[in-house]
Design an enzyme around this catalytic site. Structure first.
Site, PDB file in Angstrom:
ATOM      1  N   LYS A 174     105.319  75.552-112.762  1.00 42.92           N
ATOM      2  CA  LYS A 174     104.299  74.776-112.041  1.00 42.92           C
ATOM      3  C   LYS A 174     104.907  73.502-111.470  1.00 42.92           C
ATOM      4  O   LYS A 174     104.507  72.385-111.812  1.00 42.92           O
ATOM      5  CB  LYS A 174     103.130  74.462-112.986  1.00 42.92           C
ATOM      6  CG  LYS A 174     102.414  75.725-113.447  1.00 42.92           C
ATOM      7  CD  LYS A 174     101.323  75.458-114.471  1.00 42.92           C
ATOM      8  CE  LYS A 174     100.690  76.778-114.889  1.00 42.92           C
ATOM      9  NZ  LYS A 174      99.680  76.614-115.961  1.00 42.92           N
TER      10      LYS A 174
ATOM     11  N   ARG B 253     111.697  53.154 -99.260  1.00 40.36           N
ATOM     12  CA  ARG B 253     110.538  53.962 -99.664  1.00 40.36           C
ATOM     13  C   ARG B 253     110.970  55.374-100.100  1.00 40.36           C
ATOM     14  O   ARG B 253     110.486  55.894-101.108  1.00 40.36           O
ATOM     15  CB  ARG B 253     109.534  54.031 -98.504  1.00 40.36           C
ATOM     16  CG  ARG B 253     108.315  54.895 -98.655  1.00 40.36           C
ATOM     17  CD  ARG B 253     107.490  54.773 -99.920  1.00 40.36           C
ATOM     18  NE  ARG B 253     107.275  53.466-100.447  1.00 40.36           N
ATOM     19  CZ  ARG B 253     107.186  53.204-101.755  1.00 40.36           C
ATOM     20  NH1 ARG B 253     107.301  54.182-102.656  1.00 40.36           N
ATOM     21  NH2 ARG B 253     107.021  51.985-102.193  1.00 40.36           N
TER      22      ARG B 253
ATOM     23  N   LYS C  71     102.816  88.604-118.069  1.00 42.98           N
ATOM     24  CA  LYS C  71     101.647  87.813-118.419  1.00 42.98           C
ATOM     25  C   LYS C  71     100.398  88.694-118.414  1.00 42.98           C
ATOM     26  O   LYS C  71     100.477  89.896-118.116  1.00 42.98           O
ATOM     27  CB  LYS C  71     101.517  86.644-117.451  1.00 42.98           C
ATOM     28  CG  LYS C  71     102.851  85.926-117.244  1.00 42.98           C
ATOM     29  CD  LYS C  71     102.726  84.706-116.377  1.00 42.98           C
ATOM     30  CE  LYS C  71     102.416  83.499-117.230  1.00 42.98           C
ATOM     31  NZ  LYS C  71     102.584  82.236-116.494  1.00 42.98           N
TER      32      LYS C  71
ATOM     33  N   GLU D  95     103.547  87.928-122.868  1.00 39.79           N
ATOM     34  CA  GLU D  95     102.438  87.071-123.286  1.00 39.79           C
ATOM     35  C   GLU D  95     101.370  87.910-123.985  1.00 39.79           C
ATOM     36  O   GLU D  95     101.022  88.996-123.516  1.00 39.79           O
ATOM     37  CB  GLU D  95     101.850  86.425-122.023  1.00 39.79           C
ATOM     38  CG  GLU D  95     100.580  85.645-122.227  1.00 39.79           C
ATOM     39  CD  GLU D  95      99.968  85.174-120.909  1.00 39.79           C
ATOM     40  OE1 GLU D  95     100.701  84.599-120.080  1.00 39.79           O
ATOM     41  OE2 GLU D  95      98.764  85.426-120.697  1.00 39.79           O
TER      42      GLU D  95
ATOM     43  N   ASP E 254      99.336  82.881-125.976  1.00 38.78           N
ATOM     44  CA  ASP E 254      98.639  82.134-124.938  1.00 38.78           C
ATOM     45  C   ASP E 254      97.243  81.727-125.385  1.00 38.78           C
ATOM     46  O   ASP E 254      96.424  82.573-125.753  1.00 38.78           O
ATOM     47  CB  ASP E 254      98.542  82.984-123.662  1.00 38.78           C
ATOM     48  CG  ASP E 254      98.088  82.144-122.474  1.00 38.78           C
ATOM     49  OD1 ASP E 254      98.593  81.016-122.329  1.00 38.78           O
ATOM     50  OD2 ASP E 254      97.223  82.615-121.724  1.00 38.78           O
TER      51      ASP E 254
END
Lengths: 288, 288, 288, 288, 288, 288
Positions: free
Chosen positions: B134, B99, B166, B201, B223
């Site tokens: 992410k 597994r 960002k 960004e 973006d």
């Protein structure tokens, strides 16, 4: 509802923060003034069920002197646009901890939301939706907690806390054992702790009487049964061994849940709850 | 292609095995004879791209004296039904390690397969498909490796090895800084190591000239631009700062890749490569 | 019989060696020539049951290039004077690893030997002798293994893998709960994994009907019952709930085992198996 | 008196709590209301000497928001029925931490109590009762602290902080060395740090003059000497090397302590203080 | 300026305290009364630049309940005799933590002070003084921070965050590659993340045109160039590739810095900043 | 000579490799062909004494399948240009492990070489050159080993294995204690293990009689004594307490060693051996 311990949360979050900023956040620490403070809002960009508030909070608190207040709590439903939480603190720290916090809470809320859809599909029946051991390595406790947040139930945690004999075990037994299966089961069960639950998987209806005749089986798993066979199997088990639980497994999809639940099985185990997760879309917005 | 180090693989697999069998495998060790040996085949139940052979092998080897031989290698495509690998050893150990081995290789192959589909959609262009931060907490190295196996490229690894400013950073700068953005960027860049790549960004076309005028930007991220705005943005950047790379980000779907690539951007970063992964269906069959 | 994993043994032995020689063995490395080799014999200085061969072997192997061969194996009985094992290798290493190896094998063989005496006292009955959670912090897996080597059975491993409601839990429930106990039990059981075994402790005969009426109890523990009360309790449980297991606990001594087993209880749990252990007298003799 | 550091206590208790509830306490978290609070009393069920208050307190505090107040402190005697401490906090947490806290404090108080009985037997003499390296792997610091709580003294901590040449070392030296023992000792001592204490074990009176003639021995251990031989040995050492300490070892029982102390030895080392410990009977009672 | 994270500081200090007092401070805990408190002053015994205040503070705080107040902060200059900080708390704890605290702050201040002297030598030029990877194993983050405290700049942190092709790499490429170097560089660069800075070392002027013609080089390192050759090299690079940075390396001494900076190189990397450090003389004086 | 254990070496080298290449070596793995193999020579670029061969070898072996053969061994002298070792294996791995291997062996050989110069300065006397606790945090075992390689001796390892009362301790005692120093020393010594060496530091001649009168001092440290005072101090100690060792400390420089040794002190402790180390110049040359 049992929550992951603070020590476990702390350990996972520290490791994630270290992975994401092994020697500091070049962007925040170089470009932002150390005195800048922000208030940031965690907002839902789609409908869902919350799971992971402690992880998000720890991601912030272990990064800096940040205060986090959740408006909703784990297990609660929300719709797109809902304010989930507010974080306040040094701008550098909030931006440094943001991605780790989101990575945790988006994944866990994704699991909770997916689970809730399966649970809803079985609504009205007494059938439990359960997870499996198909979890992300290292995150099993979190993922199982997210399943509970979504209204699902947990299956055994690991190979150490319950017995499940699957097709591969039975294949080995068949190849190696001279004696009949019921006798093998009975004998082996003698050495198990008395607290150990024993589950056995069958692929065909004709395996059921032999397995149940061992007298030591607590749960019978019907693996990849058609709906018809499942109906027949449930009837057979209820007749032969009324106290034995029945689990449906294999080829489970959201669309089939209602029909499977209608066969009267006690449990439907769904690998997809944890092995194929879409992170829920949650965002952190700096307040201006 | 750079592979995760043996030490890292070893550490992750040991932790996963410990999570899945903290005090032993009750089923295998109680029900199977210690002398039983098996040969098991890892078989593809759907088409895909392989990633994670070292993880699967380590899951077996760290469980017992098991020999694993892969027929294909990471990065190779396969179709449903293909024999991927064979494992031979004590039946107890093969079933105990199964597994964990599958959990790793199914997830990583899922990432590689998904990445390959995005890369294929951009075929014919010079545009790179890249991952993001992410990733699953604790598994970033593995997941970025799987992206490479699928033909994708990696973005920065962490907050420590490149700068990315960002919207949230710019919001803080705006709220706190008296001086103009270009000057702030130039000044901050003075304290960064000379090896640090700087990416900024922008959300709107009108931000581009100001950001580029700082002279310290290596990559500009557009973006959530519409295709039209993206075309316009690419033209503007090429004119103002020919050496600056352009990255498209936000709202990326497989369907839009070809059109985005056609705008001439250098990079398309795709969060979905790692934040929403479906485990590929691979199975381990005991040979009879 | 399930053995502690090699990884767990390795980790414990490394920690013990580090504790016993944090920066080397001043005696062996300073006074003994590096070229000297020895053959050493592990000899029983009293009768007993062996447990811990892997620990002793690892203590030697992780210290140096030492070969260990055991003449007997875990679970086997031996009498005073028996040669248990031979170790051969560099004299410095054998003497450095000696104490750690002995500390492990003497303690575990002490547990196995003590357990065997309790098991012998219940011989002829179907009653199991089990351990408890009164183990040495950090060594629970080893000590439970030693109990198995002595012919005993294990109880639940931890608070996570089975439910046991003891007097203190019932006291809290009574103080806080408005509803009747059976209903509380039934409701709570709804949220537990279906694999969870539920055991409830009672102190008096009159508690039994109420507890059993919940229908969710798998094992009933009779705590500190007199022999007479135990006889009565067994009869009552057998009549009310034939499938429920009965455990005797509290005030268990070796002298009382036979009489308790004669009452027909299924299990006798004995804290002394692990909380009060005398290291068995084993010695390592250098061969001249 | 030197106490184990807070960091060491914290590490051991966290590991023990993790061992005892790897993924939560099913009983407390499922059956008890989260709002329930308890006051619990740690009470002596037999006479003894306290050791381990920090461990008990840490077991509670690391489990939840529990306040612990001790009425007595480590090293103090108490009689059966004495209230030792009170713990107050959430019922779930107190019951979850109970067993780990008891496992630590019962063992350590067992050691302290046993040690005190040996120390009492040597009362009136100048002879120290000391521990040995026969401690539980991983818990040496705690167990040596418990010995101090009982009025005993510590021997060297490990192989790294003092030299002790035992029969096995001398056997190797004899088999391998051409030169005489005194010269070997002198030469080897040249390379030791000047802070290193050197102790040598002898089995027979006739070994004493040769060992002492080396001039580098700080303590001479008389191993398994009869009382008569011990008297003779003490006289011989006092005459030949008045500054050398004398340790009696081997076959030490509580009954023999007074007589051995009367021979004038400086130290009696007692393996039983730590290798054969009976947990002291302490209980945690919930207040109604 | 980016500081080492609190988690990293905490981990290093805990390990150092454990190394320096694995089972307690025999001197302080045995000889000093537990009630004694002290006020101690950290005083400069020579001129320097401060680095390591967090390390010193953590060394005290993790030892006991000690309050530390710094009068100066990292990066500030001081002269001999300056009071740098005051520590107040239990005498035992202050004396136990003293050496670890000093070991950290003396080394780091030594690095900062040495760096400042190199930076001063390049004053008036635009040339950066940078560190290298010649750091103490395990302490790289701290040492690079100390370089920043001294006014120096950091080079790449590790092999993972930037490319540097040195003589040994080029030797391997030459021995193994059939194709020309520029083409090899271009092709390899295709697989690197777009954020990766590429630096190539040359030993001779005639290597420069070929390396630059690859078009993928961000920094060119002139290794062991004479001043004359360096002048020539700078001119050549500025003409062929105006955007490429130039680093001088090899045989750098404090005396040569001004002359090297005068050649117009952008960076001078100095191994000595971290590979040959003299601990600055700082002392802790107990106030009477 | 006692060497650092393989487990300790392994742990330090793994941590260093992880620090230097947390997610792989971009340069070697991207630019060098996986099939390329190299033979590299470790060559002395200056005269010295070798220390650290195991560290260099482990740095290579833990990076890849590299064979290392040393021509000289730890403790041996070499002159500039000497071939110290040869490493052969995959080019990628050799270049990846190079810097970590050099960082270790250059530092340790630097310590050994510096120590050897102090030892040489004391040649002809019976005076030992010893190290101190002024070591690099985390590397004490290695650095003390390097001191031994250079012919020096070790002082106590830590605060846990010997007592040293320094000026700060005596200041606290004076401020807090009512009783005379000798009595305080005698009383405290009663609670120490009998294996504990006691050293006391004095700053003035007039402190000596009082300290020695306690009868429990094993070594007296003369701190910052002038040569004249040291002569006088040695004479005084030899007269009052012939068995007590004398250590000179403070303001020790290489130039003063011979004169200090000539006073007849037993030990000179030299902080500079480890607190101010210049890495020895060793290089790794790829063979063409």
């Amino acid at each position: 509802m049992m929550k992951p311990s603070a020590a476990y949360v702390d350990k996972l979050v520290r490791a994630a923060l270290d992975e994401d900023a092994p020697w500091g956040d070049l962007s925040a620490q170089t470009f932002l003034p150390s005195s800048a403070r922000v208030r940031a809002q965690l907002v839902a960009r789609e409908d869902g069920v919350l799971a992971g508030e402690d992880l998000f909070t720890a991601s912030m608190r272990l990064t800096g002197d940040i205060t986090v207040r959740f408006e909703l709590h784990d297990g609660q439903r929300f719709s797109r646009g809902t304010l989930l939480a507010t974080a306040e603190g040094p701008a550098r720290d909030v931006l440094t901890g943001e991605r780790v916090g989101l990575n945790f809470i988006q994944r866990l809320s994704g699991i909770a939301t997916l689970t809730a859809s399966y649970v809803a599909a079985a609504a009205g029946s007494a059938t439990r939706i359960t997870d499996t051991r198909k979890t992300t390595p290292g995150l099993r406790q979190l993922e199982r907690y997210a399943v509970r947040c979504g209204g699902g139930h947990n299956h055994r945690f690991s190979l150490s806390d319950a017995v499940m004999l699957k097709d591969n075990h039975l294949a080995v037994l068949t190849q190696n054992g001279a004696r009949a299966l019921p006798e093998s089961l009975r004998e082996a069960a003698q050495s198990l702790p008395h607290t150990t639950h024993i589950e056995v998987e069958v692929d065909r209806l004709d395996q059921i009487p032999s397995v149940l005749s061992s007298g030591v089986v607590n749960t019978l798993m019907l693996d990849n049964f058609s709906l018809d066979a499942m109906h027949e199997g449930v009837a057979l088990v209820r007749k032969l061994a009324p106290g034995v639980l029945i689990e449906a497994s294999g080829g489970i999809t959201l669309e089939r849940i209602a029909a499977i639940a209608a066969t009267g099985v006690d449990l439907i185990s769904v690998g997809a709850l944890t092995h194929s997760v879409r992170a829920l879309d949650l965002g952190l917005d700096i307040q201006s």
